[in-house]
Design an enzyme around this catalytic site. Structure first.
Site, PDB file in Angstrom:
ATOM      1  N   HIS A 176      -2.271   6.577  15.246  1.00  0.00           N
ATOM      2  CA  HIS A 176      -2.051   5.115  15.718  1.00  0.00           C
ATOM      3  C   HIS A 176      -0.776   4.677  15.135  1.00  0.00           C
ATOM      4  O   HIS A 176      -0.143   4.032  15.852  1.00  0.00           O
ATOM      5  CB  HIS A 176      -3.385   4.394  15.249  1.00  0.00           C
ATOM      6  CG  HIS A 176      -3.867   4.623  13.618  1.00  0.00           C
ATOM      7  ND1 HIS A 176      -4.217   5.966  13.483  1.00  0.00           N
ATOM      8  CD2 HIS A 176      -3.274   3.895  12.594  1.00  0.00           C
ATOM      9  CE1 HIS A 176      -4.334   5.819  12.094  1.00  0.00           C
ATOM     10  NE2 HIS A 176      -3.972   4.800  11.450  1.00  0.00           N
ATOM     11  N   ASN A 216       0.842  -1.213  -0.038  1.00  0.00           N
ATOM     12  CA  ASN A 216       0.189   0.166  -0.076  1.00  0.00           C
ATOM     13  C   ASN A 216       0.930   1.447  -0.067  1.00  0.00           C
ATOM     14  O   ASN A 216       1.393   1.759   0.920  1.00  0.00           O
ATOM     15  CB  ASN A 216      -0.915  -0.051   1.352  1.00  0.00           C
ATOM     16  CG  ASN A 216      -1.793   1.002   1.351  1.00  0.00           C
ATOM     17  OD1 ASN A 216      -1.382   2.091   0.824  1.00  0.00           O
ATOM     18  ND2 ASN A 216      -2.788   0.992   1.872  1.00  0.00           N
ATOM     19  N   LYS A 219       0.279   3.909   2.926  1.00  0.00           N
ATOM     20  CA  LYS A 219       0.812   3.367   4.152  1.00  0.00           C
ATOM     21  C   LYS A 219       2.321   3.540   4.190  1.00  0.00           C
ATOM     22  O   LYS A 219       2.962   3.994   5.178  1.00  0.00           O
ATOM     23  CB  LYS A 219       0.471   1.931   4.346  1.00  0.00           C
ATOM     24  CG  LYS A 219       0.048   1.558   5.593  1.00  0.00           C
ATOM     25  CD  LYS A 219      -0.192   0.360   5.583  1.00  0.00           C
ATOM     26  CE  LYS A 219      -1.430  -0.424   6.099  1.00  0.00           C
ATOM     27  NZ  LYS A 219      -1.666  -1.840   6.385  1.00  0.00           N
ATOM     28  N   ASP A 255      -9.395   8.489   6.372  1.00  0.00           N
ATOM     29  CA  ASP A 255      -8.912   9.754   7.094  1.00  0.00           C
ATOM     30  C   ASP A 255      -9.958  10.819   7.240  1.00  0.00           C
ATOM     31  O   ASP A 255     -10.113  11.482   7.939  1.00  0.00           O
ATOM     32  CB  ASP A 255      -7.498  10.245   6.440  1.00  0.00           C
ATOM     33  CG  ASP A 255      -6.432   9.527   7.021  1.00  0.00           C
ATOM     34  OD1 ASP A 255      -6.441   8.801   7.857  1.00  0.00           O
ATOM     35  OD2 ASP A 255      -5.343   9.750   6.394  1.00  0.00           O
ATOM     36  N   ASP A 296      -0.525  -3.751  10.317  1.00  0.00           N
ATOM     37  CA  ASP A 296      -1.824  -4.177   9.777  1.00  0.00           C
ATOM     38  C   ASP A 296      -2.651  -3.052  10.718  1.00  0.00           C
ATOM     39  O   ASP A 296      -2.457  -2.869  11.897  1.00  0.00           O
ATOM     40  CB  ASP A 296      -1.964  -5.586  10.025  1.00  0.00           C
ATOM     41  CG  ASP A 296      -3.443  -5.976   9.199  1.00  0.00           C
ATOM     42  OD1 ASP A 296      -3.355  -5.825   7.977  1.00  0.00           O
ATOM     43  OD2 ASP A 296      -4.347  -6.458   9.857  1.00  0.00           O
TER      44      ASP A 296
HETATM   45  P1  IMP Z   1      -4.630  -2.817   5.945  1.00  0.00           P
HETATM   46  O1  IMP Z   1      -3.636  -2.670   7.287  1.00  0.00           O
HETATM   47  O2  IMP Z   1      -3.662  -2.898   4.875  1.00  0.00           O
HETATM   48  O3  IMP Z   1      -5.406  -4.076   6.231  1.00  0.00           O
HETATM   49  O4  IMP Z   1      -5.326  -1.577   5.754  1.00  0.00           O
HETATM   50  C1  IMP Z   1      -6.593  -1.603   6.435  1.00  0.00           C
HETATM   51  C2  IMP Z   1      -7.545  -0.480   5.894  1.00  0.00           C
HETATM   52  O5  IMP Z   1      -7.681   0.449   6.858  1.00  0.00           O
HETATM   53  C3  IMP Z   1      -6.781   0.450   4.576  1.00  0.00           C
HETATM   54  O6  IMP Z   1      -7.175  -0.124   3.233  1.00  0.00           O
HETATM   55  C4  IMP Z   1      -7.456   1.589   4.761  1.00  0.00           C
HETATM   56  O7  IMP Z   1      -8.605   1.880   4.107  1.00  0.00           O
HETATM   57  C5  IMP Z   1      -7.680   1.885   6.274  1.00  0.00           C
HETATM   58  N1  IMP Z   1      -6.537   2.406   6.797  1.00  0.00           N
HETATM   59  C6  IMP Z   1      -5.271   1.992   7.223  1.00  0.00           C
HETATM   60  N2  IMP Z   1      -4.387   3.103   7.770  1.00  0.00           N
HETATM   61  C7  IMP Z   1      -5.175   4.058   7.798  1.00  0.00           C
HETATM   62  C8  IMP Z   1      -4.668   5.421   8.266  1.00  0.00           C
HETATM   63  O8  IMP Z   1      -3.988   5.703   8.799  1.00  0.00           O
HETATM   64  N3  IMP Z   1      -6.061   6.355   7.952  1.00  0.00           N
HETATM   65  C9  IMP Z   1      -7.137   5.708   7.034  1.00  0.00           C
HETATM   66  N4  IMP Z   1      -7.417   4.713   6.800  1.00  0.00           N
HETATM   67  C10 IMP Z   1      -6.261   3.829   6.895  1.00  0.00           C
END
Ligand code: IMP
Length: 202
Positions: A181, A9, A12, A155, A71
């Site tokens: 976080h 991602n 991220k 966000d 994650d």
């Molecule tokens: P994962 O950790 O890749 O499973 O991500 C989970 C999902 O949470 C991502 O696709 C985003 O939509 C959301 N996400 C993760 N981190 C953030 C953040 O810092 N702000 C807003 N959305 C987030």
């Protein structure tokens, strides 16, 4: 020391890299999956910890480079903790950020019970050592409509409470990283790395 950020991602990755660079002050060389590509990693775990570990382990095993994975989940109280571990695919497999946000606002409707928490789990995997886990949480609330253009994912609808009533998407990247976080989890990781580097130097 070299380490690799184990995420596909780009949003991220940008945050993880910025936080780590600020915290480590040039003492680590940070690689990404652009430098050393690895195959897609399926997030089949049932918890954020499982998924973070799974990603860090897979990338470490494939590259041989100490790997850091994140994650993250958004837990909304009125929805019984959803979308949680399913935050990326809340509106379905391959859903866009916008579709996920739309579904979240629809599910909440006009309820005034809007408390929510963002939780990041960072896993670190390196040679012949146990994997390490670091966790960062921010408690806030969900806005009634999206606001702001910075950041990514949820966000535009997450109001962290600090500073003020702005959503994460209304904060500058530096402001978000300072209290987010992910920032909290990464700072714990950076502290751990610093202590490791001190031990290695003696
Ligand atoms: P994962 O950790 O890749 O499973 O991500 C989970 C999902 O949470 C991502 O696709 C985003 O939509 C959301 N996400 C993760 N981190 C953030 C953040 O810092 N702000 C807003 N959305 C987030």
């Amino acid at each position: 020391m070299r380490l690799i950020l184990a995420t596909h991602n780009p949003d991220k990755r940008k945050e993880l890299e910025a936080i780590l660079r600020a915290e480590m002050d040039g003492t680590v060389e940070i690689l990404t999956l652009d430098d050393i590509p690895v195959g897609e990693i399926e997030e089949t775990g049932e918890t954020l910890e499982d998924n973070a570990l799974l990603k860090a382990r897979a990338v470490f095993e494939e590259t041989g480079i100490p790997a850091v994975a994140d994650d993250t989940g958004l837990e909304v109280k009125a929805l019984g903790g959803a979308p949680g571990v399913y935050s990326a695919r809340y509106a379905g497999e391959g859903a866009t950020y916008e579709a996920n946000v739309r579904k979240l606002l629809q599910e909440l409707g006009g309820t005034e019970e809007r408390q929510a928490s963002f939780i990041s789990v960072i896993a670190f995997c390196e040679i012949e050592k146990e994997a390490q886990i670091f966790r960062g949480e921010v408690h806030g609330k969900i806005a009634y409509e999206p606001r702001g253009t910075n950041g990514f994912g949820y966000d535009p609808v997450f109001i962290p409470g600090e500073p003020g009533d702005r959503t994460y998407a209304e904060l500058s990247p530096e402001e978000k990283n300072e209290n987010s976080h992910r920032g909290k989890a990464m700072r714990l990781f950076a502290k751990f790395l610093h202590s490791q580097l001190v031990v290695e130097q003696h």
